[in-house]
Enzyme design. Structure first.
Site, PDB file in Angstrom:
ATOM      1  CG  HIS A 138      -1.712   1.071   1.360  1.00  0.00           C
ATOM      2  ND1 HIS A 138      -3.063   1.276   1.148  1.00  0.00           N
ATOM      3  CD2 HIS A 138      -1.331   2.333   2.005  1.00  0.00           C
ATOM      4  CE1 HIS A 138      -3.438   2.476   1.642  1.00  0.00           C
ATOM      5  NE2 HIS A 138      -2.413   3.224   1.927  1.00  0.00           N
ATOM      6  CD  GLU A 139       2.072   3.255   3.624  1.00  0.00           C
ATOM      7  OE1 GLU A 139       2.403   4.256   3.051  1.00  0.00           O
ATOM      8  OE2 GLU A 139       1.201   3.318   4.464  1.00  0.00           O
ATOM      9  CG  HIS A 189       0.233   6.324  -0.566  1.00  0.00           C
ATOM     10  ND1 HIS A 189      -0.631   6.809  -1.181  1.00  0.00           N
ATOM     11  CD2 HIS A 189      -0.055   5.796   0.508  1.00  0.00           C
ATOM     12  CE1 HIS A 189      -1.684   6.585  -0.284  1.00  0.00           C
ATOM     13  NE2 HIS A 189      -1.317   6.058   0.712  1.00  0.00           N
ATOM     14  CD  GLU A 232      -4.839   6.457   2.248  1.00  0.00           C
ATOM     15  OE1 GLU A 232      -4.708   5.280   2.492  1.00  0.00           O
ATOM     16  OE2 GLU A 232      -4.261   7.332   2.399  1.00  0.00           O
TER      17      GLU A 232
END
Lengths: 186, 405
Positions: free
Chosen positions: B145-146, B149, B232
């Site tokens: 997930h990071e 980003h 997100e």
């Protein structure tokens, strides 16, 4: 005169088209090579880890001679393989042998508490993951490159300059693709 | 992959432009009020100038600032091999040009964030609490997930948007304080310009400027949060695709939602960088316009509804089903309809730890990162020696054996 000019322009355009097509074929081929080198690094890493693993578990697993020998044999097979297709086959055999080993390990609680072994197991798991993620990337690149070689008109240029199709790095059988199920309920 | 960045760039850009308009309007109205009609452009220049200076600062040292505020410490492979390996794996899966630096925050609250304007100098930071409660698959989901980003360039966008939000809050705050606490100076400006004959325009400017100064921070925050929430979802979609295992992130989010510690050293602007909102104590279930994050329960349900694959198409399908909306997260034009990414099997199944064990694990991890030495005693006790301990022998408090260091 004007017809001649048009003719010249067409020649130049055709030349430019040829050059750009050739260049994109070269670029794609380099991307395939680059993706392959990423897999290769991880495969070598796995080969290096296995002797350590065997050394660590030997004392604990005297009853599992066969499992350990399978891993050693699969490793030496994999190290001998040279073409992509051969490597894919040998490496998936090695993955299978390691998978069976992981199932057996569950019967040795002492081993599972050994810090050395846990560290090695983490490295192996991670290397397996890196191989599979790098494989996905490699196969994507090969697909793009092979498509380019097959499609008109780049197939003509590919034929002229001897660009050949690359092999996919595929896991052999469905059985080996399955990750062994481990039951912690007991 | 590159197209998805461009497509969501366009949408985020509109929201970003909205923030910019709020900033410009605020500068215009305050400038107009203070210096008359000719002064209005001056106000715009001042507002943009402030934004540019702050942006430059955060562009060149934004990572250092946020890592500094959150008291993060850089680690190497030796400190935590598993975390290091997982980041390496996800770097390969995401195709980032360089592996991000890894930072640890000594905090029991489980959370993580990514920073770095460019993928080449990015970093991920996780708390010790996160490392203690997640298994390998879950950790992989969070890291993916990071890295999503970073790959989607969210950090760049959120940094500039965050700075803009900060500028707007700062300008309107100073202006309102100025109005209320120093009536003299505003009187002086007004008198001077009434002599010039712009009286009624001046009053109009004053009313509009005051009104806008009160409203703009709220408006700007809503826009900022709207950008943040969209990113997100996109990072979740990327995580599912990178790991090919949506359940990993889903079950990690579930664990994070149960967390009861609020995170220290986080605020409304930096909150957008974290994987779950660090400011709320419990994961909330209702959608909220004033939150940087979509409700966790909704993110989990979307991930668990990805039945047939782990690609962007599958995420989009689940997203539309759960949100019950026709609005698409990712436009069709940038998706490959033939893309087939199958979900992989879990790597390990671990029994959940009891609360007491989690606390002990958090404590042990914190001690490891603070260079404590661990000495196992043959009576079963593990001695934990702080780095300040100077003597060369230590006695086991349980059985009395002497260990030399």
């Amino acid at each position: 005169m004007s017809a001649f000019a048009i003719f010249i322009i067409l020649i130049i355009l055709a030349g430019l088209y040829l050059v750009s097509n050739y260049n994109s074929l070269v670029r794609l081929r380099n991307q395939v090579k680059n993706a392959w080198s990423q897999i290769d690094v991880q495969l070598k890493r796995r080969h290096d880890l296995i002797p350590n693993l065997i050394e660590t578990v030997k004392g604990y697993m005297s009853h599992e001679r066969e499992t350990l020998e399978n891993i050693t044999n699969a490793r030496s097979q994999a190290m001998k393989a040279s073409t992509v297709a051969e490597k894919a086959k040998a490496e998936s055999a090695l993955s299978g042998a390691l998978g069976r080993f992981n199932v057996v390990v569950e019967n040795y609680p002492d081993l599972k508490a050994n810090q050395n072994f846990l560290a090695l197991q983490e490295e192996l798991t991670s290397t397996e993951n890196k191989i599979s993620f790098a494989r996905q990337n490699y196969n994507d690149q090969v697909l793009r490159y092979n498509n380019k070689i097959e499609m008109f008109p780049s197939n003509i240029i590919a034929g002229m300059f001897n660009f050949t199709k690359e092999d996919f790095f595929e896991i052999e059988t469905k059985e080996e693709r399955e990750v062994p199920k481990v039951d912690f309920g007991k | 992959m590159w197209e998805i960045i461009r497509a969501n760039k366009r949408k985020s850009f509109l929201l970003f432009a909205g923030l910019g308009i709020v900033l410009l309007l605020l500068g215009y109205l305050i400038g107009g009020y203070l210096f008359g009609n000719e002064g209005a452009p001056l106000g715009i220049i001042a507002a943009v100038g402030l934004w540019l200076i702050l942006s430059a600062v955060s562009y060149f040292s934004g990572s250092k600032i946020i890592l500094g505020i959150s008291k993060a410490r850089k680690i190497t492979k030796r400190d935590h091999p598993r975390l290091f390996n997982v980041v390496e794996e996800m770097t390969i899966a995401s195709g980032l040009p360089k592996m991000p630096d890894i930072y640890i925050i000594n905090e029991p609250a489980p959370n993580a964030f990514a920073t770095g304007i460019k993928p080449e100098n990015s970093a991920v930071a996780v708390t010790t609490g996160l490392l203690a409660i997640l298994n390998r698959d879950e950790l992989q989901g969070v890291i993916a997930h990071e890295l999503g980003h970073i790959k989607n360039r969210d950090v760049l966008l959120m940094t500039f948007a965050g700075v803009m939000l900060g500028s707007i809050i700062m300008i309107s705050d100073v202006f309102i304080r100025g109005m209320f606490y120093s009536g003299h100076s505003t009187d002086r400006y007004r008198n001077r310009s009434s002599k010039n004959g712009g009286g009624s325009a001046q009053v109009l400017f004053m009313i509009l400027a005051l009104l806008f100064a009160i409203l703009s921070p709220i408006l700007a925050q809503l826009l900022y949060f709207a950008i943040s929430r969209k990113r997100e979802y996109l990072a979740d979609a990327s995580a599912a695709r990178f790991t090919r295992y949506p359940e990993g992130l889903a079950s990690a989010l579930e664990k994070l939602a149960q967390n009861t510690y609020p995170l220290k050293n986080a605020n409304k602007v930096t909150a957008a960088f974290y994987i779950v909102n660090p400011l709320t104590k419990k994961g909330r279930s209702l959608s909220d316009l004033t939150s940087t994050h979509p409700p966790i329960s909704e993110r989990i349900r979307i991930l668990r509804n990805m039945m047939h694959g782990a690609g962007f198409l599958d995420y989009q399908k689940a997203y539309m089903k759960i949100k019950r909306s026709e609005k698409k997260l990712i436009p069709d034009s940038v998706m490959n309809p033939d893309e087939k990414i199958t979900i992989r099997k879990p790597q390990e199944i671990t029994a959940p730890l009891s609360e007491k064990k989690v606390q002990r694990k958090v404590g042990d991890l914190m001690m490891t990162f603070n260079n404590f030495r661990f000495i196992p005693c043959s009576c079963g006790l593990t001695l934990k020696i702080p780095p300040e301990y100077r003597k060369d022998k230590v006695r086991c408090p349980k059985c009395g054996r002497i260990h030399s260091l």
